[in-house]
Design a protein around this motif. Structure first.
Motif, PDB file in Angstrom:
ATOM      1  N   TYR A  63       0.834  -1.206   0.000  1.00  0.00           N
ATOM      2  CA  TYR A  63       0.000   0.000   0.000  1.00  0.00           C
ATOM      3  C   TYR A  63       0.872   1.260   0.000  1.00  0.00           C
ATOM      4  O   TYR A  63       0.657   2.169  -0.804  1.00  0.00           O
ATOM      5  CB  TYR A  63      -0.921  -0.021   1.231  1.00  0.00           C
ATOM      6  N   VAL A  64       1.856   1.304   0.893  1.00  0.00           N
ATOM      7  CA  VAL A  64       2.725   2.481   0.977  1.00  0.00           C
ATOM      8  C   VAL A  64       3.526   2.650  -0.320  1.00  0.00           C
ATOM      9  O   VAL A  64       3.586   3.742  -0.888  1.00  0.00           O
ATOM     10  CB  VAL A  64       3.663   2.387   2.202  1.00  0.00           C
ATOM     11  N   ALA A  65       4.136   1.567  -0.807  1.00  0.00           N
ATOM     12  CA  ALA A  65       4.968   1.661  -2.012  1.00  0.00           C
ATOM     13  C   ALA A  65       4.153   2.115  -3.228  1.00  0.00           C
ATOM     14  O   ALA A  65       4.582   3.007  -3.972  1.00  0.00           O
ATOM     15  CB  ALA A  65       5.630   0.309  -2.288  1.00  0.00           C
ATOM     16  N   HIS A 124      -1.816  17.845 -14.075  1.00  0.00           N
ATOM     17  CA  HIS A 124      -1.355  18.894 -13.183  1.00  0.00           C
ATOM     18  C   HIS A 124      -2.154  18.944 -11.887  1.00  0.00           C
ATOM     19  O   HIS A 124      -1.953  19.828 -11.088  1.00  0.00           O
ATOM     20  CB  HIS A 124      -1.435  20.257 -13.888  1.00  0.00           C
ATOM     21  N   ARG A 125      -3.062  18.001 -11.690  1.00  0.00           N
ATOM     22  CA  ARG A 125      -3.809  18.003 -10.442  1.00  0.00           C
ATOM     23  C   ARG A 125      -3.530  16.704  -9.682  1.00  0.00           C
ATOM     24  O   ARG A 125      -3.224  15.672 -10.271  1.00  0.00           O
ATOM     25  CB  ARG A 125      -5.302  18.194 -10.673  1.00  0.00           C
ATOM     26  N   ASN A 126      -3.653  16.786  -8.387  1.00  0.00           N
ATOM     27  CA  ASN A 126      -3.362  15.629  -7.543  1.00  0.00           C
ATOM     28  C   ASN A 126      -4.599  14.734  -7.467  1.00  0.00           C
ATOM     29  O   ASN A 126      -5.587  15.082  -6.840  1.00  0.00           O
ATOM     30  CB  ASN A 126      -2.940  16.104  -6.152  1.00  0.00           C
ATOM     31  N   TRP A 127      -4.539  13.570  -8.087  1.00  0.00           N
ATOM     32  CA  TRP A 127      -5.646  12.632  -8.109  1.00  0.00           C
ATOM     33  C   TRP A 127      -5.414  11.458  -7.163  1.00  0.00           C
ATOM     34  O   TRP A 127      -6.233  10.553  -7.073  1.00  0.00           O
ATOM     35  CB  TRP A 127      -5.885  12.118  -9.523  1.00  0.00           C
ATOM     36  N   ALA A 177      -5.765   6.282  -2.582  1.00  0.00           N
ATOM     37  CA  ALA A 177      -5.120   6.095  -1.275  1.00  0.00           C
ATOM     38  C   ALA A 177      -6.169   5.928  -0.179  1.00  0.00           C
ATOM     39  O   ALA A 177      -6.019   5.075   0.711  1.00  0.00           O
ATOM     40  CB  ALA A 177      -4.209   7.275  -0.967  1.00  0.00           C
ATOM     41  N   LEU A 178      -7.236   6.703  -0.241  1.00  0.00           N
ATOM     42  CA  LEU A 178      -8.294   6.607   0.762  1.00  0.00           C
ATOM     43  C   LEU A 178      -9.037   5.277   0.652  1.00  0.00           C
ATOM     44  O   LEU A 178      -9.262   4.589   1.655  1.00  0.00           O
ATOM     45  CB  LEU A 178      -9.264   7.775   0.624  1.00  0.00           C
ATOM     46  N   LEU A 211       2.211   6.289  -7.025  1.00  0.00           N
ATOM     47  CA  LEU A 211       1.091   7.033  -7.604  1.00  0.00           C
ATOM     48  C   LEU A 211       1.222   8.527  -7.349  1.00  0.00           C
ATOM     49  O   LEU A 211       0.940   9.349  -8.235  1.00  0.00           O
ATOM     50  CB  LEU A 211      -0.242   6.523  -7.050  1.00  0.00           C
ATOM     51  N   PHE A 212       1.658   8.896  -6.156  1.00  0.00           N
ATOM     52  CA  PHE A 212       1.853  10.312  -5.851  1.00  0.00           C
ATOM     53  C   PHE A 212       2.925  10.910  -6.758  1.00  0.00           C
ATOM     54  O   PHE A 212       2.750  12.004  -7.292  1.00  0.00           O
ATOM     55  CB  PHE A 212       2.230  10.502  -4.385  1.00  0.00           C
TER      56      PHE A 212
END
Length: 101
Positions: A32-34, A49-52, A57-58, A39-40
């Motif tokens: 999950y973390v990796a 250009h937007r954080n999706w 993650a949620l 993805l980030f």
């Protein structure tokens, strides 16, 4: 609730099962973390250009938390699971005692 008397083989089997469940959760958390770090990074430096990344993650985070609850609270000899198992054993024993032989 007291644990019924277990043979050394049963203790070993139960210990291995519980350790395997805990190890499975740790692997789940590491993946999950990796994946979410990747993805980030893709979101930030690659695609768009937007954080999706908060949505996946949620969603996956909720699954990871529920998995942890199942392993560490309900499945590790926690009171609720043991109580339900004892109730089911008692019910099955009553049914067996009532059955014609």
């Amino acid at each position: 609730m007291p644990t019924p008397h277990l043979s050394p083989e049963e203790i070993d089997r139960l210990a291995r099962k519980r350790a395997g469940a805990k190890l499975g959760w740790y692997v789940h958390l590491a993946v999950y973390v990796a994946v979410n770090v990747l993805l980030f990074a893709l979101s930030r430096y690659g695609f768009g250009h937007r954080n999706w990344t908060p949505a996946p993650a949620l969603g996956w985070g909720v699954g990871t938390v529920l998995h942890g609850i199942a392993v560490f609270v309900l499945g590790s000899g926690g009171g609720l699971r043991d109580k339900l198992v004892q109730q089911e054993r008692a019910r099955l024993q009553r049914e067996q005692d009532r059955a014609p032989r």
